[in-house]
Structures are given as C-alpha cells and as structure tokens.
Write a protein that holds these residues in place. Structure first.
Motif, PDB file in Angstrom:
ATOM      1  N   ILE A  12      -7.289  -0.786   2.734  1.00 27.85           N
ATOM      2  CA  ILE A  12      -5.948  -0.800   2.188  1.00 27.85           C
ATOM      3  C   ILE A  12      -5.295   0.347   2.984  1.00 27.85           C
ATOM      4  CG2 ILE A  12      -4.603  -0.197   0.024  1.00 27.85           C
ATOM      5  CD1 ILE A  12      -7.138  -1.050  -1.675  1.00 27.85           C
ATOM      6  N   LEU A  13      -3.909   0.081   3.514  1.00 28.93           N
ATOM      7  CA  LEU A  13      -3.124   0.987   4.144  1.00 28.93           C
ATOM      8  C   LEU A  13      -1.883   1.251   3.129  1.00 28.93           C
ATOM      9  CD1 LEU A  13      -2.914  -0.810   7.612  1.00 28.93           C
ATOM     10  CD2 LEU A  13      -4.230   0.975   6.852  1.00 28.93           C
ATOM     11  N   GLU A  14      -1.557   2.814   3.070  1.00 27.02           N
ATOM     12  CA  GLU A  14      -0.395   3.280   2.131  1.00 27.02           C
ATOM     13  C   GLU A  14       0.545   4.176   2.992  1.00 27.02           C
ATOM     14  OE1 GLU A  14      -1.246   6.278  -0.647  1.00 27.02           O
ATOM     15  OE2 GLU A  14      -1.220   4.946  -2.131  1.00 27.02           O
ATOM     16  N   CYS A  15       1.606   3.706   2.781  1.00 24.58           N
ATOM     17  CA  CYS A  15       2.545   4.497   3.490  1.00 24.58           C
ATOM     18  C   CYS A  15       2.585   6.060   3.146  1.00 24.58           C
ATOM     19  CB  CYS A  15       4.290   4.190   2.854  1.00 24.58           C
ATOM     20  SG  CYS A  15       5.364   4.928   3.748  1.00 24.58           S
ATOM     21  N   THR A  16       2.589   6.681   4.035  1.00 20.49           N
ATOM     22  CA  THR A  16       2.378   8.194   4.318  1.00 20.49           C
ATOM     23  C   THR A  16       3.857   8.906   3.768  1.00 20.49           C
ATOM     24  OG1 THR A  16       2.682   8.335   6.694  1.00 20.49           O
ATOM     25  CG2 THR A  16       0.385   8.159   5.928  1.00 20.49           C
ATOM     26  N   SER A  17       4.751   8.471   4.214  1.00 20.83           N
ATOM     27  CA  SER A  17       6.052   9.118   4.085  1.00 20.83           C
ATOM     28  C   SER A  17       6.407   9.005   2.758  1.00 20.83           C
ATOM     29  CB  SER A  17       7.137   8.664   4.730  1.00 20.83           C
ATOM     30  OG  SER A  17       7.520   7.338   4.553  1.00 20.83           O
ATOM     31  N   CYS A  18       6.053   7.913   1.756  1.00 17.73           N
ATOM     32  CA  CYS A  18       6.373   7.948   0.400  1.00 17.73           C
ATOM     33  C   CYS A  18       5.517   8.851  -0.359  1.00 17.73           C
ATOM     34  CB  CYS A  18       5.925   6.350  -0.001  1.00 17.73           C
ATOM     35  SG  CYS A  18       7.446   5.112   0.454  1.00 17.73           S
ATOM     36  N   VAL A  19       4.378   8.981  -0.069  1.00 15.45           N
ATOM     37  CA  VAL A  19       3.483   9.728  -0.560  1.00 15.45           C
ATOM     38  C   VAL A  19       3.732  11.348  -0.460  1.00 15.45           C
ATOM     39  CG1 VAL A  19       0.909  10.555  -0.779  1.00 15.45           C
ATOM     40  CG2 VAL A  19       1.565   8.041  -0.369  1.00 15.45           C
ATOM     41  N   ARG A  20       4.208  11.555   0.786  1.00 17.94           N
ATOM     42  CA  ARG A  20       4.463  12.923   0.967  1.00 17.94           C
ATOM     43  C   ARG A  20       5.851  13.291   0.281  1.00 17.94           C
ATOM     44  NH1 ARG A  20       4.457  12.895   6.939  1.00 17.94           N
ATOM     45  NH2 ARG A  20       2.678  12.126   7.037  1.00 17.94           N
ATOM     46  N   THR A  28      10.835   2.087  -6.660  1.00 17.36           N
ATOM     47  CA  THR A  28      10.122   1.794  -7.721  1.00 17.36           C
ATOM     48  C   THR A  28       8.482   1.969  -7.407  1.00 17.36           C
ATOM     49  OG1 THR A  28       9.927  -0.731  -7.097  1.00 17.36           O
ATOM     50  CG2 THR A  28      11.628   0.449  -8.626  1.00 17.36           C
ATOM     51  N   GLY A  29       7.940   2.237  -6.040  1.00 14.03           N
ATOM     52  CA  GLY A  29       6.638   2.401  -5.778  1.00 14.03           C
ATOM     53  C   GLY A  29       6.354   2.722  -4.572  1.00 14.03           C
ATOM     54  N   ILE A  30       5.117   2.368  -4.122  1.00 10.52           N
ATOM     55  CA  ILE A  30       4.634   2.724  -2.810  1.00 10.52           C
ATOM     56  C   ILE A  30       3.979   1.653  -2.124  1.00 10.52           C
ATOM     57  CG2 ILE A  30       2.683   4.197  -1.527  1.00 10.52           C
ATOM     58  CD1 ILE A  30       2.872   6.108  -3.883  1.00 10.52           C
ATOM     59  N   SER A  31       4.486   1.537  -0.752  1.00  8.01           N
ATOM     60  CA  SER A  31       4.185   0.408   0.325  1.00  8.01           C
ATOM     61  C   SER A  31       2.698   0.369   0.351  1.00  8.01           C
ATOM     62  CB  SER A  31       5.007   0.541   1.147  1.00  8.01           C
ATOM     63  OG  SER A  31       4.495  -0.637   2.162  1.00  8.01           O
ATOM     64  N   ARG A  32       2.128  -0.660   0.112  1.00  4.44           N
ATOM     65  CA  ARG A  32       0.665  -0.749   0.644  1.00  4.44           C
ATOM     66  C   ARG A  32       0.292  -2.201   1.074  1.00  4.44           C
ATOM     67  NH1 ARG A  32      -2.319   1.587  -4.802  1.00  4.44           N
ATOM     68  NH2 ARG A  32      -1.977   3.808  -4.308  1.00  4.44           N
ATOM     69  N   TYR A  33      -0.502  -2.198   2.217  1.00  2.00           N
ATOM     70  CA  TYR A  33      -0.833  -3.489   2.857  1.00  2.00           C
ATOM     71  C   TYR A  33      -2.428  -3.531   2.747  1.00  2.00           C
ATOM     72  CZ  TYR A  33       3.634  -3.702   5.171  1.00  2.00           C
ATOM     73  OH  TYR A  33       5.018  -4.099   5.366  1.00  2.00           O
ATOM     74  N   ILE A  34      -3.047  -4.798   2.864  1.00  2.00           N
ATOM     75  CA  ILE A  34      -4.393  -4.962   3.073  1.00  2.00           C
ATOM     76  C   ILE A  34      -4.633  -5.417   4.653  1.00  2.00           C
ATOM     77  CG2 ILE A  34      -6.220  -6.243   2.098  1.00  2.00           C
ATOM     78  CD1 ILE A  34      -4.927  -6.294  -0.552  1.00  2.00           C
ATOM     79  N   SER A  35      -5.997  -4.925   5.197  1.00  3.04           N
ATOM     80  CA  SER A  35      -5.918  -5.275   6.375  1.00  3.04           C
ATOM     81  C   SER A  35      -7.589  -5.134   6.872  1.00  3.04           C
ATOM     82  CB  SER A  35      -5.441  -4.370   7.547  1.00  3.04           C
ATOM     83  OG  SER A  35      -5.475  -4.786   8.792  1.00  3.04           O
ATOM     84  N   GLN A  36      -8.110  -5.478   7.831  1.00  3.72           N
ATOM     85  CA  GLN A  36      -9.327  -5.466   8.182  1.00  3.72           C
ATOM     86  C   GLN A  36      -9.527  -4.505   9.384  1.00  3.72           C
ATOM     87  OE1 GLN A  36     -11.028  -9.440   8.513  1.00  3.72           O
ATOM     88  NE2 GLN A  36     -11.264  -9.520   6.226  1.00  3.72           N
TER      89      GLN A  36
END
Length: 66
Positions: A12-20, A28-36
């Motif tokens: 799972i990839l999560e946006c680092t700038s939204c978290v920081r 309304t949330g944090i961007s997340r992507y699913i990858s392999q």
C-alpha cells in the motif's frame, strides 16, 4: 504444507505530504494506492510519484505497513 513465500507481494502506497502536513483543511482523507513489488529485487521500502487528489498535484507516495 509449504509456507507462502511469494516473490511478488502487494503493498500500500500512501501520500507522504498529506501525512506530514496533517491533511489539507479542504480535503477529506489521505491518498492511497495499491501496487505490487518483487521482494527479491526491491527489499527496501517502495516510493513512487503518484497523483494525490487531495493535494491536487503529483507527490511521493511511500510504502506503509498493512
């Protein structure tokens, strides 16, 4: 039975700038992507530039724990 030791794992990839930044006030949330990724070729944490719909720009998305 043998244990499941797949070479390809789902991450799972999560946006680092939204978290920081503690998420933008308008968002309304944090961007997340699913990858392999291939566990043997990429043993470290994966970081890719993806589009964040909450930041409205391309940002670095880093791998998080499940």
């Amino acid at each position: 039975m043998a244990k499941n030791k797949d070479v390809r794992v789902t991450v799972i990839l999560e946006c680092t700038s939204c978290v920081r930044n503690g998420v933008n006030k308008e968002s309304t949330g944090i961007s997340r992507y699913i990858s392999q990724k291939n566990r043997h070729n990429t043993s470290s944490r994966l970081e890719l530039k993806k589009f964040c719909p909450y930041c409205y720009k391309h940002t670095v998305h880093g791998e998080i724990k499940k």
